[in-house]
Motif scaffolding. Structure first.
Motif, mmCIF file in Angstrom:
data_model
loop_
_atom_site.group_PDB
_atom_site.id
_atom_site.type_symbol
_atom_site.label_atom_id
_atom_site.label_comp_id
_atom_site.label_asym_id
_atom_site.label_seq_id
_atom_site.Cartn_x
_atom_site.Cartn_y
_atom_site.Cartn_z
ATOM 1 N N ILE A 163 -13.842 10.373 1.748
ATOM 2 C CA ILE A 163 -12.993 11.436 2.291
ATOM 3 C C ILE A 163 -13.299 11.670 3.761
ATOM 4 O O ILE A 163 -12.389 11.775 4.595
ATOM 5 C CB ILE A 163 -13.190 12.734 1.479
ATOM 6 N N ILE B 241 -8.641 11.492 -6.047
ATOM 7 C CA ILE B 241 -8.458 10.629 -4.882
ATOM 8 C C ILE B 241 -7.716 9.359 -5.319
ATOM 9 O O ILE B 241 -8.222 8.599 -6.147
ATOM 10 C CB ILE B 241 -9.803 10.236 -4.255
ATOM 11 N N LEU C 173 -4.054 12.893 0.960
ATOM 12 C CA LEU C 173 -5.135 13.817 0.627
ATOM 13 C C LEU C 173 -4.671 15.265 0.768
ATOM 14 O O LEU C 173 -5.033 16.132 -0.039
ATOM 15 C CB LEU C 173 -6.343 13.566 1.530
ATOM 16 N N THR D 217 -4.458 10.301 4.863
ATOM 17 C CA THR D 217 -4.759 11.706 5.111
ATOM 18 C C THR D 217 -3.634 12.603 4.619
ATOM 19 O O THR D 217 -3.875 13.682 4.053
ATOM 20 C CB THR D 217 -4.991 11.945 6.619
#
Length: 587
Positions: free
Chosen positions: A63, A414, A287, A284
């Motif tokens: 991450i 994830i 996420l 990103t």
């Protein structure tokens, strides 16, 4: 895919991206500062806090890497992404995830309510059958439906033969390789996430509350919408969130069906366009979507809690549905099972039987052995890590350790493509540093030690599926009285000997369940495996993916059927635990 010699064989942008990870050092320093400041009052076992911090640092690595790469790209391509790639990918992902979530909510919640509250023809059998589609990976379902419904498939061939159509322009048939087809395929195999959570919640609800609603004049349907559904909302929201996360993670199905989701776009940006920075920036965004999903799921609960005021339970008074109503209920609950399990198995089973020898000669056995070895190794490591985190939370009890356990469980959220990028870059940076040192000192090149190796792939599996193993072990530890720990400590045993001599023998069932769940998930994992596997290393998932990409679905059928059969074991065990989980209740 990326097991290359150091320096010269790095994909474009990989080496330069690895050099820009110096901020990771600061992040790790801050993490260890938190360890020093976050120790709880139980200082008897500081080593458990340190071990927890190391595990957390490893899990947080992908991450942190993604965020650093996105914020420090070699070239600013955000304007290009925002104006061209991102809007279409976001729209496709939103339509796909929204459509699948809606279909799963309707099918899963409706089936769970009918199975829990009513008796109708075939109810007990359907209760078990409804969970079976969870054993079918989405990419296998996509291959089966495409083979069945494509222009050259048996359904359209039969229509042309029967009605005398000559070309595709003579008739209309819905395209399976489309967003609508993706919604159908993925919803048919993902609805059990909602069914299982809703089934568990409905089974645990108070019969008295439902009966009071009926005595106040509510019809069965009104009671469902006004009482049962609001109480079950947190559990159903959790199931829907799992469905959406699976949609975000999927790669094989969306690629095969021609859907430009975020996951497929990240994959093509990295490997086909050799733009690691752009892939990191897209990762990103994904996420951020996952974080928003978690926030929405928590907000949907609104702090509401419900509990029973008695420890005594009455068996659920089933309502009998006879005649047309009973058969309609049976049909409604049977359709999801047929679409999600019967159809895929009916497509691949005949091919698997017919082409077994050809499939074996095309690399099936090697892929199966690789899958068994990799999944077993990941399961063993994940169980050890999960046991360490759960036990550290039990004996240390500091806020830092509890938070670390919760953060570690987020690895399942994830997506595999994001995880692969986040792991490969720091591992490649480490390999290059070691290679530089060995070249300068001894004149020897070490090549790639970690990236593009089984170590990287196993690490990805452990991070992604740690939450799957942590849940049963944490629940098992919670059922062991702390008086046993206190008694052992008064007899001079330290924390390690207490774990070894007392807890481990009592935790054999949950440890076995955790290992089995991680093992089966590892057998099905595709995105991370595609991106991190060494050269000439095939698992069953990649073996099936490669053959399907070449339209050799007959040869892929044996591997597909094997993955499905292996996945049936934990699915059936999970159903037994949920269906029989209500005290005082029959099934």
């Amino acid at each position: 895919m990326l097991a290359m010699s150091a320096h010269n064989s790095q994909p474009t942008g990989l080496a330069t991206s690895a050099q820009r990870l110096s901020p990771l050092g600061g992040a790790m320093g801050a993490l260890f500062s938190a360890v020093r400041n976050g120790r709880g009052t139980r200082t008897a076992a500081p080593v458990w806090t340190i071990i927890t911090a190391l595990i957390l640092a490893l899990i947080s690595l992908p991450i942190v890497t993604i965020i650093v790469l996105a914020l420090t790209p070699t070239e600013n391509i955000w304007p290009h992404l925002v104006s061209t790639v991102l809007p279409h990918s976001l729209l496709s992902t939103a339509i796909l995830a929204g459509g699948v979530a809606t279909a799963c909510f309707i099918a899963g919640t409706g089936a769970a309510w009918l199975i829990t509250m009513y008796r109708f023809p075939g109810r007990e059998m359907l209760d078990r059958l409804l969970v079976l589609p969870l054993a079918v990976p989405t990419y296998i379902a996509a291959y089966c439906y495409a083979e069945l419904l494509d222009y050259a498939g048996p359904v359209q061939t039969y229509l042309r033969t029967t009605f005398g159509f000559a070309t595709v322009h003579d008739y209309w048939f819905p395209q399976i390789r489309s967003l609508g087809g993706g919604v159908l395929v993925m919803a048919s195999v993902l609805y059990p996430y909602v069914y299982l959570t809703a089934r568990s919640s409905f089974a645990q609800q108070s019969v008295c509350v439902l009966e009071v609603a009926r005595t106040l004049g509510r019809s069965p349907i009104a009671t469902f919408f006004s009482v049962a559904l609001p109480i079950a909302r947190p559990a159903i929201a959790a199931g829907v969130a799992l469905v959406i996360m699976e949609c975000l993670n999927d790669l094989g199905a969306v690629q095969y069906l021609g859907i430009d989701s975020l996951s497929a776009t990240i994959y093509s940006t990295w490997l086909h366009r050799s733009n690691i920075g752009g892939a990191a920036q897209l990762a990103t965004v994904m996420l951020m979507l996952v974080v928003m999903l978690f926030a929405l799921e928590r907000a949907s609960r609104r702090g509401a809690r419900s509990h029973n005021t008695t420890g005594r339970y009455r068996a659920i008074p089933f309502h009998e549905l006879t005649g047309a109503k009973g058969w309609c209920a049976a049909l409604f609950t049977a359709i999801p099972f047929v679409l999600g399990f019967v159809v895929p198995v009916a497509v691949i089973a005949p091919d698997a039987i017919k082409h077994t020898s050809e499939a074996i000669s095309s690399g099936f056995l090697d892929a199966a052995l690789n899958s068994l070895f990799l999944s077993a190794m990941a399961a063993a490591i994940a169980v050890v890590v999960a046991l360490t985190l759960a036990y550290a939370t039990r004996i240390v009890g500091s806020g830092f350790v509890r938070t670390a356990g919760r953060v570690a469980a987020l690895g399942y959220a994830i997506p595999g493509t994001v995880l692969a990028i986040g792991l490969l870059i720091p591992l490649a940076a480490f390999d290059n540093r070691v290679d530089d040192f060995m070249r300068a000192t001894f004149g020897v090149s070490t090549g790639l030690l970690l990236s593009g190796s089984l170590f990287a792939l196993t690490l990805a599996y452990v991070i992604r599926f740690l939450a799957v193993g942590l849940a049963p072990i944490d629940a098992g530890l919670g059922r062991i009285s702390t008086n046993l720990d206190a008694a052992a400590r008064t007899l001079g045993q330290n924390s390690f000997s207490v774990l070894w001599r007392i807890h481990l023998p009592l935790l054999i069932p949950p440890i076995g369940a955790a290992a089995l769940l991680v093992f089966v998930d590892g057998m099905k994992e595709l995105p991370a495996t595609l991106l991190l596997r060494p050269f000439n290393f095939e698992t069953l998932a990649t073996h099936v993916y490669n053959l399907a990409s070449l339209e050799q679905l007959e040869l892929a059928s044996v591997g597909s059927l094997t993955i499905v059969l292996v996945g049936l074991i934990p699915v059936l065990l999970l159903h037994e635990a949920i269906a029989g989980g209500r005290a005082g209740s029959g099934r």
